[in-house]
Design a protein around this motif. Sequence first.
Motif, mmCIF file in Angstrom:
data_model
loop_
_atom_site.group_PDB
_atom_site.id
_atom_site.type_symbol
_atom_site.label_atom_id
_atom_site.label_comp_id
_atom_site.label_asym_id
_atom_site.label_seq_id
_atom_site.Cartn_x
_atom_site.Cartn_y
_atom_site.Cartn_z
ATOM 1 N N GLY A 103 42.681 21.968 -0.712
ATOM 2 C CA GLY A 103 43.044 22.670 0.575
ATOM 3 C C GLY A 103 41.947 23.056 1.322
ATOM 4 N N PRO A 104 42.234 24.031 2.308
ATOM 5 C CA PRO A 104 40.933 24.399 3.126
ATOM 6 C C PRO A 104 40.326 25.758 2.229
ATOM 7 N N PHE A 105 39.018 25.698 2.677
ATOM 8 C CA PHE A 105 38.027 26.484 1.955
ATOM 9 C C PHE A 105 37.148 27.293 2.897
ATOM 10 N N ASN A 106 36.483 28.570 2.512
ATOM 11 C CA ASN A 106 35.645 29.206 3.045
ATOM 12 C C ASN A 106 34.351 29.043 2.036
ATOM 13 N N LEU A 107 33.289 29.042 2.410
ATOM 14 C CA LEU A 107 32.096 29.114 1.566
ATOM 15 C C LEU A 107 30.934 29.996 2.142
ATOM 16 N N SER A 108 30.648 31.173 1.423
ATOM 17 C CA SER A 108 29.834 32.181 2.071
ATOM 18 C C SER A 108 28.788 32.055 1.073
ATOM 19 N N LEU A 109 27.359 32.411 1.582
ATOM 20 C CA LEU A 109 26.263 32.768 0.655
ATOM 21 C C LEU A 109 25.479 34.053 1.298
ATOM 22 N N THR A 110 25.151 34.871 0.394
ATOM 23 C CA THR A 110 24.561 36.198 0.689
ATOM 24 C C THR A 110 23.567 36.340 -0.280
ATOM 25 N N PRO A 111 22.549 37.492 -0.023
ATOM 26 C CA PRO A 111 21.733 37.947 -1.205
ATOM 27 C C PRO A 111 22.380 38.759 -2.174
ATOM 28 N N ALA A 112 22.168 38.894 -3.301
ATOM 29 C CA ALA A 112 22.821 39.467 -4.278
ATOM 30 C C ALA A 112 21.893 40.762 -4.591
ATOM 31 N N CYS A 113 22.361 41.433 -5.114
ATOM 32 C CA CYS A 113 21.475 42.836 -5.382
ATOM 33 C C CYS A 113 21.652 43.413 -6.818
#
Length: 695
Positions: free
Chosen positions: A582-592
């Motif tokens: 199905g439809p997806f969103n994929l995001s990436l951010t720095p972890a802490c």
Amino acid sequence: MRKVVYWLGPLAALGVACGPPFPPGREGFGSVGTGESAGGSEIADDSSGGESSGDGDGDPGGSESESESESESESESESESESESESESESESESETGDPPCVTDVDLGSQLPVELPDSIPAQSSEREWSCGGFGPEKTYSWTAPAAGRYRFEAAGVGKDALIALSDGCDGAELACNDDLGPWTQDARIHHALEAGEEVVVTVDAMWPEGSTYQLQIDAIECPEQTLAGPLPIIVSGTTLGSSNEMGSESSCGGGEAGEHAYVFTAPADGTYTFDTLGSSFDTSLWVYAGACGTEVLDCNNDLDGELSWIALELGAGETVTVAVDGWLGAEGDYQLSVDMFGPSPRDCPDASLPAIVPLTIADSTAMAGNDFFDECGGELARDRSYSYTPPVAGIYSFSTVGSAIDTTLALRSECGAAITTCNDDSDWFTVSSRIVVELEAGATQIIVVDGATPTAGAIELAIELLSCVDEVAPATTTWSTAGSTLAGANRVGSSCGGSAAPDWIVEWTAPASGTYVASTLGSGYDTLLHARTQGCGGPVMSCNDDALGVAPGNGLSSRIEVQLGAGETVLLAVDGQGSDAGPFNLSLTPACDPLAPNCAPGEVCARSGGTFSCRPGADVGEGESCGGAFCGANCGVCNPGLVCVSGLLHPGCGEACCGRVCDLDAPACGPGEVCTAALSNVSAAPWHADLGFCL
């Protein structure tokens, strides 16, 4: 059940006889109430009054009385001797026969047919058989009215029971059967008898509670029809008006309908198929071991529609009985086919394809043979096989999109080999098939396009070389993308799943060394997320199915953390649980790191499942809620120096609350407090193993 006719052994040994009690002083003599016993008693009474009987000095009156007494005493002795002799005779007779004689519970005479509803009450077990029988039983004597073969059956069994034949009440076992097949508790025996031969039929319960059943006895005729000749063999007939001798009440049916049976002997080792394709009614199909046997090797009802199909491994010379039966009393015209899947199909491959990619061919199964079947289907359908050699190494897609029939698709390394992979429907809304597999250059494949139903028709086969990567993300520390896996291919999987669902693969190169969080939060289906290095076939760094934790809206989305060096490339695969897409969103951010947060002013190191990322801060102090159904945007957020902890780990905390951070490797909690692992109930990256909270 054995019934005792007489058994005096223990009583005779104890000197005890049946009847009313003896008078005092007469125990061990003749039976009370006989003329002798009564007379003896009267004489004894009279002798106590000597004055009225005689003068006591030798007069005739006294002599006669004494003579009568002696005579009666001799008579009693003779009676005793006769009684003892009879008792000894009975004992000798009993010792010669062993156990006391028995009779059956029911004498059926020579009745034929027998259809007797009956039951076995709960009681102790009298006998066990070679096929079981640890519960109570009921026995029937029956005499064959003529020489022939007979069917003995316990039908409609309530609790599991067996049926056995013996040549007498305690005679030798002639035959025994527990379950007619794995789908039924009914039991059946076929046995040949001479005219006038008497047998004992025993229905024996497998449980102490007993059972209910219908005892059936009838004459049968072994199949005279033989399936012989070159394969495939096709015969036709009708079951209208035929007798019901073979079928049973089970998941395969046949207990209410007549059948036609045939004997078949395998000409060679191999897998043989039996089907009723072309029949006019709802069939069931049975295969029994031997000619006129009762051991069910397999049965089938409705493999496709109302048609039945069985495949069996048979050895050369092995004989079976094949019966065409009807479901729930159905009967009519049938067609029975027998064929063989040998070590290698007779015509394989049907065609050799050129070693080029991409490649699309059009063909038809209309005039093809039925040479293959596998776990994905094809039992009753015609098929086409192709030889194909990949020109280069890579990920290949084999698809039947555009075919006019419901297809199945399978790959083999050679014609006689087991399948390496197969597919029926590539997704829930289509009947076309698709296989995506990584192949080496020159690794020849046998491609089989089969039918999921007996319908034959036009097919298309398309071969494509797929790229491992669908999208390249920007080399920044924060980015997001959106798309759909509905049009994707199933190229990769992981230990978290994804082996049956299409995926979308994003390539990303880390601009700087660090820890990063990738998330599918906001996707429209149950996602999986996994990261791997060294290409699509490389090792999996991290994977996650559901990021259930304390952050809002996680639900069925996925979150992972990865640690990368500057310039290191990773593949992020958005996959699906099961075959979901199905439809997806994929995001990436720095972890802490909550033990050493490096977030910007106004942000805190917030938790989501087993991952941490910088998010806008909020005033959530120690012991206050940071998770649950109504925590809103503050879910997972705590003031600096605190970490959101599950209520499963922090008693009295509700669903989740903020606790003071501590380092498990160097704990610094207050007096009486213990530094407790904060992530022990979730999947987390190994670099968070030292995270704790003061409890």
